[in-house]
Design a protein around this motif. Structure first.
Motif, short mmCIF file in Angstrom:
data_model
loop_
_atom_site.label_atom_id
_atom_site.label_comp_id
_atom_site.label_asym_id
_atom_site.label_seq_id
_atom_site.Cartn_x
_atom_site.Cartn_y
_atom_site.Cartn_z
N SER A 136 102.96 33.02 9.09
CA SER A 136 101.30 32.61 8.59
C SER A 136 101.40 33.26 7.12
N ALA A 137 102.59 33.66 6.49
CA ALA A 137 102.19 34.17 5.06
C ALA A 137 103.42 33.63 4.24
N VAL A 138 102.91 33.57 2.97
CA VAL A 138 103.80 33.27 1.79
C VAL A 138 103.61 33.94 0.64
N ALA A 139 104.51 34.26 -0.37
CA ALA A 139 104.31 35.31 -1.37
C ALA A 139 104.67 34.51 -2.75
N VAL A 140 103.66 34.62 -3.57
CA VAL A 140 103.69 33.75 -4.78
C VAL A 140 103.95 35.09 -6.05
N THR A 141 104.71 34.56 -6.87
CA THR A 141 105.06 35.53 -8.13
C THR A 141 103.92 35.08 -9.15
N LEU A 142 103.50 36.08 -9.83
CA LEU A 142 102.58 35.94 -10.93
C LEU A 142 102.82 36.86 -12.24
N PRO A 143 103.98 36.29 -13.14
CA PRO A 143 104.52 36.61 -14.02
C PRO A 143 103.69 37.42 -15.02
N ASP A 144 102.57 36.68 -15.48
CA ASP A 144 101.76 37.33 -16.60
C ASP A 144 101.04 38.50 -16.00
N PHE A 145 100.92 38.86 -14.77
CA PHE A 145 100.28 39.85 -14.11
C PHE A 145 101.20 40.97 -13.48
N CYS A 146 102.64 40.64 -13.67
CA CYS A 146 103.61 41.69 -12.91
C CYS A 146 103.20 41.83 -11.69
N CYS A 147 103.22 40.90 -10.83
CA CYS A 147 102.73 41.32 -9.49
C CYS A 147 102.91 40.03 -8.56
N ILE A 148 102.94 40.28 -7.17
CA ILE A 148 103.43 39.30 -6.29
C ILE A 148 102.00 39.30 -5.47
N ASP A 149 101.33 38.09 -4.96
CA ASP A 149 100.35 37.97 -4.22
C ASP A 149 100.98 37.31 -2.77
N ILE A 150 100.54 37.88 -1.83
CA ILE A 150 101.00 37.46 -0.26
C ILE A 150 99.63 36.84 0.24
N PHE A 151 99.59 35.67 0.67
CA PHE A 151 98.56 34.84 1.07
C PHE A 151 98.91 34.38 2.85
N ASP A 152 97.82 34.72 3.50
CA ASP A 152 97.78 33.88 4.89
C ASP A 152 97.35 32.62 4.77
N ILE B 86 94.24 35.99 0.51
CA ILE B 86 95.18 36.95 0.08
C ILE B 86 95.12 38.24 1.14
N VAL B 87 96.19 38.60 1.61
CA VAL B 87 96.26 39.97 2.45
C VAL B 87 96.81 41.11 1.78
N LYS B 88 97.71 40.90 0.71
CA LYS B 88 98.26 41.99 0.04
C LYS B 88 98.68 41.73 -1.46
N PRO C 149 108.11 43.88 1.83
CA PRO C 149 106.78 43.51 1.71
C PRO C 149 105.82 44.22 2.48
N GLN C 150 106.38 44.97 3.59
CA GLN C 150 105.45 45.95 4.30
C GLN C 150 105.01 47.10 3.61
N THR C 151 106.23 48.09 2.94
CA THR C 151 105.62 49.04 2.58
C THR C 151 105.55 48.99 0.61
N THR C 152 105.98 47.68 0.44
CA THR C 152 106.25 47.28 -1.06
C THR C 152 106.96 48.31 -1.91
#
Length: 309
Positions: A129-145, A151-153, A184-187
């Motif tokens: 149910s989840a996919v992870a997306v990279t966001l280079p300009d924000f130095c982060c990874i968003d995980i979506f349901d 967004i869940v994380k 992805p659970q504990t980051t």
């Protein structure tokens, strides 16, 4: 004396019972030898979930075209879109230009659209149910349901992140001159792999080995060996747009000359794929294989789903 005789008798019976199992194994080895293929026994590869893993010859027909569709929500798609297919058969397509993620079933029906507030680069499946997306300009990874379309994380990093893929239960992320292995659970960052002067922009993995490309003009495909920690490379006919690992560890790479190159699992050899629907893709950017679904999905101006033979 009686106890010793009983033990000997028990040993003989156990050995006799094992003969059919040995014979079955020998017959299986003989079958694969006649087919000219490699036998991978059950349980040996944790990524196959107990299923026997095929071994392919480079360039052979592995898939056949099952469905191609273009729907209204995808009509604004642009070349370079990233696509993934989940274990439960949902197709997620990442659109850079319109900053959105579109969800489909493999029958072509549109399930939903997730608007993205920030510019994304790459995407990978985390679970059903989840996919992870990279966001280079924000130095982060968003995980979506993708079922709840929210967004869940969000995983904050200290460096820009580009390519992303999944290895077992971890995220493999291409960052500035290194690759991070993240839970992805504990980051938590579990491991860091130095990639020298290069920043991996597209990645795929198999059994600890990592394939990756760097930059937008480089023709080289890099291979990191989990066994000896060495990094090697092979030069492809043109720069790569996207890649995915097949169930035998070999890799399909889409190049910008409209070809799909089939690269060996050791990253040393390759051969062009001539399968109908894959021999000349045109303006296509994304490719992804799912071993549970045994499907390959390719996207660009349309979405094409292939089934495995």
């Amino acid at each position: 004396m009686n106890t010793s005789l009983q033990e000997i008798n028990s040993f003989i019976q156990t050995a006799v019972q094992g003969i059919p199992l040995i014979d079955d194994a020998l017959q299986k080895l003989l079958y694969y030898a006649e087919k000219g293929a490699t036998c991978t026994c059950k349980g040996q590869n944790p990524d196959t979930n107990g299923q026997e893993r095929k071994s392919y010859n480079l360039g052979q027909d592995v898939f056949y075209q099952y469905l191609q569709f273009t729907t209204a929500p995808l009509s604004d798609s642009s070349p370079g879109d990233i696509v993934v297919i989940t274990d439960d058969g949902h197709v997620a397509c990442l659109n850079h230009v319109n900053a959105s993620m579109k969800i489909y079933d493999t029958d072509g029906s549109h399930v939903g659209t997730i608007p993205l507030e920030r510019e994304s680069w790459d995407m990978t499946v985390v679970n059903n149910s989840a996919v992870a997306v990279t966001l280079p300009d924000f130095c982060c990874i968003d995980i979506f349901d993708i079922h709840n379309e929210q967004i869940v994380k969000s995983i904050q990093l200290t460096t820009m992140c580009f390519g992303i893929t999944t290895l077992k239960n971890t995220l493999v992320v291409g960052c500035d001159r290194r690759t991070l292995i993240i839970d992805p659970q504990t980051t938590k960052v579990e491991n860091t792999i130095d990639t020298g002067d290069y920043s991996p922009t597209r990645l795929c993995c198999f059994n600890g080995d990592i394939f990756y490309t760097v930059g937008t003009q480089c023709h080289d495909l890099f291979h990191y060996s989990h066994f000896n920690k060495n990094i090697s490379k092979v030069q492809l006919p043109s720069r790569s747009l996207s890649m995915t690992t097949l169930q035998d560890g070999s890799v399909y790479v889409i190049c910008d000359d409209s070809s799909v190159q089939h690269v060996s699992s050791d990253g040393k050899k390759y051969k062009r794929v001539t399968t109908k629907g894959l021999r000349s893709l045109g303006s296509t950017g994304g490719i992804n294989y799912n071993p549970e679904q045994k499907k390959l999905v390719v996207t660009g101006d349309s979405i094409t789903v292939f089934n495995e033979y």
